[in-house]
Motif scaffolding. Structure first.
Motif, mmCIF file in Angstrom:
data_model
loop_
_atom_site.group_PDB
_atom_site.id
_atom_site.type_symbol
_atom_site.label_atom_id
_atom_site.label_comp_id
_atom_site.label_asym_id
_atom_site.label_seq_id
_atom_site.Cartn_x
_atom_site.Cartn_y
_atom_site.Cartn_z
ATOM 1 N N ASP A 1 6.534 9.548 -80.838
ATOM 2 C CA ASP A 1 6.994 8.105 -81.268
ATOM 3 C C ASP A 1 7.215 7.283 -79.935
ATOM 4 O OD1 ASP A 1 9.170 9.167 -80.376
ATOM 5 O OD2 ASP A 1 10.213 8.504 -82.250
ATOM 6 N N GLY A 2 7.091 7.760 -78.772
ATOM 7 C CA GLY A 2 7.076 6.955 -77.519
ATOM 8 C C GLY A 2 8.519 6.838 -77.022
ATOM 9 N N ARG A 3 9.402 7.667 -77.481
ATOM 10 C CA ARG A 3 10.739 7.809 -76.835
ATOM 11 C C ARG A 3 10.999 8.870 -75.771
ATOM 12 N NH1 ARG A 3 14.974 7.182 -81.690
ATOM 13 N NH2 ARG A 3 14.096 5.406 -82.724
ATOM 14 N N VAL A 4 11.709 8.509 -74.723
ATOM 15 C CA VAL A 4 11.977 9.440 -73.864
ATOM 16 C C VAL A 4 13.039 10.891 -74.274
ATOM 17 C CG1 VAL A 4 13.033 9.807 -71.376
ATOM 18 C CG2 VAL A 4 12.100 7.869 -71.839
ATOM 19 N N GLU A 5 12.520 11.805 -73.917
ATOM 20 C CA GLU A 5 13.097 13.038 -74.459
ATOM 21 C C GLU A 5 13.294 14.133 -73.291
ATOM 22 O OE1 GLU A 5 10.920 14.842 -77.629
ATOM 23 O OE2 GLU A 5 9.091 15.516 -76.469
ATOM 24 N N GLY A 6 14.282 14.828 -73.225
ATOM 25 C CA GLY A 6 14.513 15.668 -71.979
ATOM 26 C C GLY A 6 13.860 16.911 -72.256
ATOM 27 N N MET A 7 13.179 17.680 -71.127
ATOM 28 C CA MET A 7 12.555 19.017 -71.241
ATOM 29 C C MET A 7 13.373 19.916 -71.021
ATOM 30 S SD MET A 7 9.256 17.402 -69.388
ATOM 31 C CE MET A 7 8.390 19.080 -69.472
ATOM 32 N N GLY A 8 14.691 20.063 -70.739
ATOM 33 C CA GLY A 8 15.442 21.061 -70.676
ATOM 34 C C GLY A 8 15.454 21.545 -68.938
ATOM 35 N N GLU A 9 14.784 20.981 -68.167
ATOM 36 C CA GLU A 9 14.658 21.126 -66.857
ATOM 37 C C GLU A 9 15.610 20.279 -65.794
ATOM 38 O OE1 GLU A 9 10.473 21.137 -65.733
ATOM 39 O OE2 GLU A 9 9.812 22.045 -67.498
ATOM 40 N N GLU B 1 17.682 15.368 -65.503
ATOM 41 C CA GLU B 1 16.715 16.105 -66.321
ATOM 42 C C GLU B 1 15.339 15.638 -66.434
ATOM 43 O OE1 GLU B 1 16.868 17.898 -71.053
ATOM 44 O OE2 GLU B 1 17.897 16.137 -70.355
ATOM 45 N N ARG B 2 14.288 16.552 -66.403
ATOM 46 C CA ARG B 2 13.012 16.035 -66.406
ATOM 47 C C ARG B 2 12.595 15.591 -67.747
ATOM 48 N NH1 ARG B 2 9.491 14.657 -62.546
ATOM 49 N NH2 ARG B 2 10.406 16.513 -61.523
ATOM 50 N N THR B 3 11.888 14.605 -67.776
ATOM 51 C CA THR B 3 11.538 13.814 -69.143
ATOM 52 C C THR B 3 9.870 13.947 -69.448
ATOM 53 O OG1 THR B 3 11.434 11.632 -68.058
ATOM 54 C CG2 THR B 3 13.788 12.354 -68.928
ATOM 55 N N ARG B 4 9.908 13.338 -70.663
ATOM 56 C CA ARG B 4 8.364 13.255 -71.014
ATOM 57 C C ARG B 4 8.739 12.285 -72.160
ATOM 58 N NH1 ARG B 4 7.425 19.232 -73.683
ATOM 59 N NH2 ARG B 4 8.948 19.053 -75.562
ATOM 60 N N LEU B 5 7.621 11.657 -72.782
ATOM 61 C CA LEU B 5 7.422 10.703 -73.892
ATOM 62 C C LEU B 5 6.978 11.663 -75.257
ATOM 63 C CD1 LEU B 5 5.692 7.559 -72.736
ATOM 64 C CD2 LEU B 5 8.220 8.004 -72.958
ATOM 65 N N ARG C 1 11.400 8.277 -57.356
ATOM 66 C CA ARG C 1 11.085 9.468 -58.581
ATOM 67 C C ARG C 1 10.778 8.884 -59.807
ATOM 68 N NH1 ARG C 1 13.471 14.221 -56.880
ATOM 69 N NH2 ARG C 1 12.163 14.710 -58.709
ATOM 70 N N PHE C 2 10.061 9.694 -60.520
ATOM 71 C CA PHE C 2 9.856 9.117 -62.070
ATOM 72 C C PHE C 2 9.946 10.403 -62.843
ATOM 73 C CE2 PHE C 2 7.243 6.419 -59.409
ATOM 74 C CZ PHE C 2 7.621 5.134 -59.888
ATOM 75 N N TRP C 3 10.021 10.257 -64.085
ATOM 76 C CA TRP C 3 10.317 11.233 -65.247
ATOM 77 C C TRP C 3 11.524 12.190 -65.204
ATOM 78 C CZ3 TRP C 3 7.587 9.797 -69.112
ATOM 79 C CH2 TRP C 3 6.319 9.318 -68.994
ATOM 80 N N LEU C 4 12.672 11.248 -64.653
ATOM 81 C CA LEU C 4 13.877 11.837 -64.606
ATOM 82 C C LEU C 4 14.927 11.042 -65.169
ATOM 83 C CD1 LEU C 4 13.792 12.994 -60.920
ATOM 84 C CD2 LEU C 4 13.792 14.785 -62.764
ATOM 85 N N GLY D 1 13.566 6.650 -62.095
ATOM 86 C CA GLY D 1 13.202 6.110 -63.440
ATOM 87 C C GLY D 1 12.914 7.207 -64.304
ATOM 88 N N ARG D 2 13.380 7.026 -65.462
ATOM 89 C CA ARG D 2 13.260 7.591 -66.462
ATOM 90 C C ARG D 2 11.863 7.945 -67.204
ATOM 91 N NH1 ARG D 2 16.098 6.340 -71.880
ATOM 92 N NH2 ARG D 2 15.212 4.302 -71.415
ATOM 93 N N ARG D 3 11.021 6.786 -66.977
ATOM 94 C CA ARG D 3 9.650 7.080 -67.524
ATOM 95 C C ARG D 3 8.497 7.233 -66.076
ATOM 96 N NH1 ARG D 3 9.096 4.765 -73.151
ATOM 97 N NH2 ARG D 3 11.050 4.536 -73.875
ATOM 98 N N GLY D 4 7.305 6.965 -66.445
ATOM 99 C CA GLY D 4 6.506 7.312 -65.504
ATOM 100 C C GLY D 4 6.252 6.083 -64.757
ATOM 101 N N PRO D 5 5.218 5.956 -63.669
ATOM 102 C CA PRO D 5 5.019 4.837 -62.790
ATOM 103 C C PRO D 5 4.493 3.426 -63.661
ATOM 104 C CG PRO D 5 4.080 6.525 -61.902
ATOM 105 C CD PRO D 5 4.503 7.052 -63.182
ATOM 106 N N GLU D 6 3.709 3.914 -64.789
ATOM 107 C CA GLU D 6 3.061 2.849 -65.645
ATOM 108 C C GLU D 6 4.193 2.014 -66.597
ATOM 109 O OE1 GLU D 6 2.417 6.734 -68.188
ATOM 110 O OE2 GLU D 6 3.080 6.040 -66.020
ATOM 111 N N HIS D 7 5.448 2.522 -66.533
ATOM 112 C CA HIS D 7 6.477 1.909 -67.250
ATOM 113 C C HIS D 7 7.370 1.239 -66.289
ATOM 114 C CE1 HIS D 7 5.350 5.693 -69.731
ATOM 115 N NE2 HIS D 7 4.995 4.653 -70.399
#
Length: 433
Positions: free
Chosen positions: A288-296, A281-285, A261-264, A193-199
């Motif tokens: 503005d609540g959008r998914v963005e990459g962290m470069g990992e 790629e590891r992600t975060r919000l 898996r989450f945040w990928l 999942g691109r986001r976290g468990p809560e999403h």
């Protein structure tokens, strides 16, 4: 003169529409449910996982609608190939399009078109015996598979991949497919999942079923299951609690392993001639609540990628369609004069099976209001038109013959109540010996 309506599509949306027409109309009504396949029930037959017998039992309710005296089933009739919109409007007072959402959304990343990168709908259609899919299409000869998505369809797919053929033998999985599953080389399944468990979009009931798999260890990384605060609805709180309990588990050495898996996010499917890996790629919000990459980044050595990031509808020949919303533009179900729409084709792929009932009721209210007091268009039954084109529809009684043949096949194989016939030819042989 009775109101004569054609409903295009025999999934829940179409059959609920037929039922609403019968119940709501204050005058006599005749409804023809027109279906391109010889079999009714749409996603209930070809989308619900074979081991979810309680959900599949909704077919018993849909069956009662098709058996109403005001309703006819016309299978094997294709809009655009066998009949046109103009043909229908010359024969019926109104037409309601209810063909649902039939393809997966794309990821839009490099390597997505490599062999081994597959839409989850194709895989679901395969294990559900859809006649559009060759039973030999999938060979599970890779040790690792990635499923992109954390909705109920993704959960169904990983559950079928994780189970043994013996566990599925009592279901209606086609026998050729069951043999392919028995030869599966899959050892590790990654659900991403691109986001976290809560999403996550899966329901608590579906999620819990994964924890009961006898053939697979279910693993969650503690750092990916962490949720920071938030006043979440009960459903989401339940999901988080289950996932965090799995994060505290230790694998016990079952034959297969499921990593949730989450945040990928997938950024590239790797391989020269077929899928050989998946780069994530590891992600975060963002603020503005959008998914963005962290470069990992990390790479999974998978040989198959199943994409389950949402359904979308496809245009029907001669029917308006918005590529922006991937739906038929409508006003409370009204498309154009005497043309209407219901179900996912109307609102997009949202809600559960039961949502189609209220949706159909709205469309039918609009239709009946529009046609109240209107002069009936001179029309005859569709039969003569189809006969002139050499098209012989599959009747409801012939569908019952297909069902009987599937029950007989199950008895001969000592496999549950029914084993699906695969392919249009096999179905037609069963109902027209």
């Amino acid at each position: 003169m009775a109101l004569h309506v054609a409903v295009i599509g025999s999934g829940p949306a179409g059959i609920y529409t037929a039922e609403a027409l019968v119940k709501q109309s204050s005058e006599p009504v005749e409804v023809d449910v027109v279906e391109r396949l010889p079999t009714p029930y749409g996603l209930v037959r070809y989308g619900v996982a074979p081991d979810h017998t309680s959900i599949k039992s909704i077919a018993n309710y849909l069956r009662r609608v098709l058996e109403l005296p005001q309703v006819r089933f016309l299978g094997g009739v294709r809009l655009g190939a066998d009949v046109s919109v103009d043909d229908l409007l010359s024969t019926y007072d109104a037409v309601v399009y209810c063909t649902g959402a039939m393809v997966d959304r794309k990821l839009g990343i490099p390597g997505e078109d490599l062999p081994g990168s597959v839409a989850a709908t194709d895989f679901v259609n395969w294990y559900c015996g859809h006649p559009d899919v060759d039973p030999g299409q999938f060979t599970l000869d890779t040790s690792e598979v990635a499923v992109i998505g954390v909705g109920n369809v993704a959960v169904d797919v990983v559950r079928v991949l994780a189970k043994t053929a013996d566990e599925l033998s009592s279901t209606d999985v086609p026998h050729d497919v069951l043999e392919r599953l028995s030869e599966s080389q899959v050892k590790a399944i990654h659900m991403i999942g691109r986001r976290g468990p809560e999403h996550a979009k899966f329901t608590l009931k579906e999620l819990r079923e994964l924890g009961e798999l006898a053939n697979a260890d279910v693993c969650v990384r503690p750092e990916e299951a962490t949720v920071l605060g938030g006043d979440f609805p009960r459903q989401i709180q339940g999901n988080i609690k289950v996932l965090q309990s799995w994060a505290a588990r230790q694998p016990v050495g079952r034959p297969r392993r499921l990593d949730v898996r989450f945040w990928l996010r997938p950024v590239e499917i790797l391989g020269a001639e077929r899928v050989e890996g998946l780069r994530l790629e590891r992600t975060r919000l963002s603020e503005d609540g959008r998914v963005e990459g962290m470069g990992e980044f990390e790479t999974l050595p998978v040989g198959m990628v199943l994409r389950s990031v949402g359904y979308q509808s496809v245009p029907l020949p001669g029917v308006p369609f918005s590529k922006k919303t991937m739906t038929v533009p409508n006003d409370a179900g009204r498309v154009r004069d005497r043309e209407y729409v219901s179900g996912w084709l109307k609102r997009g792929p949202t809600g559960v099976i039961g949502t189609n009932k209220s949706d159909a009721a709205e469309t039918v209210r609009t239709l009946l209001s529009d046609l109240e007091g209107a002069e009936r268009v001179p029309h005859g039954r569709i039969d003569a038109l189809l006969e002139s084109k050499g098209v012989r529809p599959v009747t409801y009684d012939e569908w019952l013959s297909i069902e009987a043949a599937e029950a007989e096949l199950a008895r001969s194989l000592d496999r549950g109540e029914r084993v699906k016939l695969v392919g249009l030819e096999a179905m037609l042989r069963a109902c027209r010996p």
